[in-house]
Design a protein around this motif. Structure first.
Motif, PDB file in Angstrom:
ATOM      1  N   GLN A  34      23.017 -37.090 -21.694  1.00 41.27           N
ATOM      2  CA  GLN A  34      21.971 -36.265 -21.966  1.00 41.27           C
ATOM      3  C   GLN A  34      21.665 -36.509 -23.354  1.00 41.27           C
ATOM      4  O   GLN A  34      20.394 -36.948 -24.136  1.00 41.27           O
ATOM      5  CB  GLN A  34      21.922 -34.838 -21.938  1.00 41.27           C
ATOM      6  N   TYR A  38      18.269 -38.707 -24.806  1.00 40.58           N
ATOM      7  CA  TYR A  38      17.441 -38.016 -25.594  1.00 40.58           C
ATOM      8  C   TYR A  38      16.961 -38.561 -26.855  1.00 40.58           C
ATOM      9  O   TYR A  38      15.748 -38.863 -27.283  1.00 40.58           O
ATOM     10  CB  TYR A  38      17.742 -36.520 -25.694  1.00 40.58           C
ATOM     11  N   ALA A 154      15.339 -37.220 -20.481  1.00 41.73           N
ATOM     12  CA  ALA A 154      16.494 -36.161 -20.678  1.00 41.73           C
ATOM     13  C   ALA A 154      16.070 -35.108 -21.446  1.00 41.73           C
ATOM     14  O   ALA A 154      14.926 -35.055 -22.229  1.00 41.73           O
ATOM     15  CB  ALA A 154      17.421 -36.722 -21.602  1.00 41.73           C
ATOM     16  N   GLU A 171      11.821 -32.029 -23.378  1.00 44.20           N
ATOM     17  CA  GLU A 171      11.995 -33.131 -22.475  1.00 44.20           C
ATOM     18  C   GLU A 171      11.456 -34.418 -23.356  1.00 44.20           C
ATOM     19  O   GLU A 171      10.504 -34.492 -23.880  1.00 44.20           O
ATOM     20  CB  GLU A 171      11.524 -32.960 -21.030  1.00 44.20           C
TER      21      GLU A 171
END
Length: 306
Positions: A34, A38, A154, A171
């Protein structure tokens, strides 16, 4: 002192960054996946980077990208900083995360090189003896079928990123782009070429693992290793840090690229000598980045490396 590097808009690269002393800090668990996705999505959008392929190993990561705006140094600085700071929180890690060596930046000069390096990226877990097929690797990665049509996605990690800061959306998403020169009409052929090259590289890598007498670690065991351990497999000393790649059986392309790199470096060094003598009207070769951004030096408008 490192060699000067030409940074031009539209160039495609294979990027590699390694963790300090081969610690397994990027172990493929959900939190690290994640964090990396991201960080990559927000950094790539900020600097106009198109991402083509990705594989995050426990000790290093590979990216194949195109630098649309010619802002690669800024992208690397921010992306690696976000990953490092987030990892330090997740792993309760004190001290630097990344290897002291510079990021390996290899410019891909031909379509053949792009295909080979994307396949190399996706086959990396097999070469490391971790899984039988690259698609089985549990870490962040791109599959062949996703090339040019998948999306990295992510949610904002719970650590480091301040939800009150508008720079960090709830997100982050980033569509995977096709490399330059590949159109929607030729995309299927491109993916078939990558798939064939990936199959070749995976077969070769697995054969080499067997010759060394190693067993494949497997995805489940890769998830369970301690992130504070270090990789114990042998690794060649990195004596070479290539500037570009042209692919196999491309001798003419290699000579042209090497000649252009030598010409850029010679012109840059000559301009730098004059700059240090106080001649502020000296013109640096096209592709000069640091002197242009930090010192507002004059730059040629033509590009030496094509």
């Amino acid at each position: 002192m490192s060699q000067p590097r030409s940074i031009v808009p539209g160039a495609t690269y294979l990027l590699t960054r390694r963790v300090l002393r081969r610690h397994l800090l990027l172990r493929p668990d959900a939190a690290i996946t994640q964090l990396v996705l991201y960080s990559l999505a927000v950094s790539a959008r900020r600097f106009g980077i198109q991402v083509h392929a990705l594989c995050v190993m426990s000790t290093h990561l590979h990216l194949v990208i195109t630098d649309i705006k010619g802002e690669l140094p800024l992208f690397l600085q921010i992306f690696h900083r976000l990953v490092a700071l987030g990892t330090k929180v997740l792993r309760a890690w004190d001290g630097p995360m990344w290897d002291h060596e510079q990021t390996s930046v290899v410019r891909l000069m031909t379509p053949e090189a792009v295909v080979e390096k994307i396949a190399y990226t996706l086959a990396n877990p097999v070469a490391a003896g971790l899984v039988r097929r690259g698609r089985d690797w549990p870490g962040a990665k791109v599959l062949v079928d996703e090339l040019g049509r998948g999306t990295l996605r992510a949610e904002r990690p719970a650590v480091y990123f301040n939800p009150a800061n508008p720079r960090w959306p709830d997100e982050a998403t980033l569509p995977l782009a096709l490399p330059p020169g590949v159109t929607p009409d030729t995309a299927d052929g491109f993916r078939r070429a990558v798939d064939a090259e990936l199959e070749r590289q995976e077969a070769q890598a697995y054969a080499e693992v067997q010759q060394r007498g190693y067993d494949v670690l497997g995805a489940e065991r890769a998830r369970e290793v301690s992130p504070y351990e270090r990789a114990t497999s042998s690794e060649p000393v990195r004596a070479r840090n290539p500037t570009f790649a042209v692919g196999r059986k491309q001798p003419g392309a290699w000579e042209r690229a090497a000649t252009a790199v030598r010409a850029f470096r010679a012109a840059y060094r000559d301009a730098l000598v004059h700059w240090r003598l106080g001649m502020r009207d000296v013109v640096f070769p096209a592709g000069t980045w640091c002197m242009r951004v930090l010192h507002a030096a004059s730059i040629e408008t033509c590009v030496r490396i094509v």
